[in-house]
Structures are given as structure tokens and as C-alpha cells.
Scaffold this active site. Structure first.
Site, PDB file in Angstrom:
ATOM      1  N   ALA A   6       0.858  -1.187   0.000  1.00  0.00           N
ATOM      2  CA  ALA A   6       0.000   0.000   0.000  1.00  0.00           C
ATOM      3  C   ALA A   6       0.891   1.233   0.000  1.00  0.00           C
ATOM      4  O   ALA A   6       1.746   1.397   0.869  1.00  0.00           O
ATOM      5  CB  ALA A   6      -0.900   0.005   1.228  1.00  0.00           C
ATOM      6  N   CYS A   7       0.681   2.087  -0.992  1.00  0.00           N
ATOM      7  CA  CYS A   7       1.537   3.262  -1.132  1.00  0.00           C
ATOM      8  C   CYS A   7       0.715   4.437  -1.625  1.00  0.00           C
ATOM      9  O   CYS A   7      -0.497   4.358  -1.711  1.00  0.00           O
ATOM     10  CB  CYS A   7       2.670   2.941  -2.109  1.00  0.00           C
ATOM     11  SG  CYS A   7       2.055   2.501  -3.757  1.00  0.00           S
ATOM     12  N   GLY A   8       1.409   5.483  -1.948  1.00  0.00           N
ATOM     13  CA  GLY A   8       0.745   6.649  -2.502  1.00  0.00           C
ATOM     14  C   GLY A   8       0.594   6.552  -4.007  1.00  0.00           C
ATOM     15  O   GLY A   8       0.126   7.481  -4.640  1.00  0.00           O
ATOM     16  N   SER A  13       7.532   3.251  -4.933  1.00  0.00           N
ATOM     17  CA  SER A  13       6.955   1.964  -4.532  1.00  0.00           C
ATOM     18  C   SER A  13       7.207   0.892  -5.583  1.00  0.00           C
ATOM     19  O   SER A  13       7.482  -0.260  -5.254  1.00  0.00           O
ATOM     20  CB  SER A  13       5.463   2.100  -4.291  1.00  0.00           C
ATOM     21  OG  SER A  13       5.226   3.052  -3.283  1.00  0.00           O
TER      22      SER A  13
END
Length: 104
Positions: A6-8, A13
Site C-alpha cells: 500500500a503506497c501513494g 513503490s
């Protein structure tokens, strides 16, 4: 092993995911798979596939409480990534951490 990150939704990432897969292969783990996705898509991704762990990128750590509920509902560990591990030098230690958390 299938890991959801889970990232931006940014480039860092994807680079982290590629480096972790490369580290897994270096360690002889050819079944290690990783996918990076934005935090808003985690619930949908978890419904669509079976994951062994959910990693939480440091830049979205403020979403931990919300994402913990998703991870708990699927019975998988949520692993927050410390900033020091979110670097090329931290990849071996991050891979080791994932192994420890998934294979408890």
C-alpha cells in the site's frame, strides 16, 4: 508468497517492489511476488486475490488504522515499513522482516 504494498501510487513503490523481488530471487525464493497499489485500492485488491501480507509504505503510514482493518479481515499481517528500510540499502532487511512476519 504474494505481497501487496500500500503506497501513494508513486514511482518509489514500484522500484521498491522490483528490488524486493530481485532480493527474493537472490535468496532462492522464486515464488515471491509483489504488487504496489494506492491505499484507496487496497480493499478492492484484497477482494480480488489472496495475499500473504500487506506492506505499508512510510509516506502513507497515517492510513495504518484503516488498512489494519482490511488486513485483519483477511487474516494477514500488516507490516509498516520504517523509513530506513524503504531504501535500496534496506531491501535485504525488509525482505527478512517480511519472511519473519509471514512465517510466524
Amino acid at each position: 508468497m504474494k505481497i501487496l504494498l500500500a503506497c501513494g501510487g508513486g514511482m518509489s513503490s514500484s522500484i521498491l517492489a522490483e528490488n524486493l523481488v530481485a532480493e527474493a530471487k537472490k535468496q532462492g525464493d522464486n515464488d515471491f511476488m509483489m504488487e504496489a497499489t494506492g491505499t484507496e485500492e487496497v480493499s478492492l485488491k484484497m477482494q480480488q486475490d489472496n495475499w500473504d501480507a500487506l506492506l505499508l509504505a512510510p509516506q502513507v503510514s497515517f492510513r495504518k488504522e484503516h488498512l489494519q482493518k482490511d488486513a485483519d479481515s483477511y487474516g494477514i499481517p500488516l507490516i509498516p515499513i520504517e523509513g530506513i528500510l524503504y531504501t535500496p540499502m534496506g531491501i535485504p532487511d525488509l525482505y527478512k522482516l517480511i519472511q519473519e512476519k509471514v512465517h510466524k
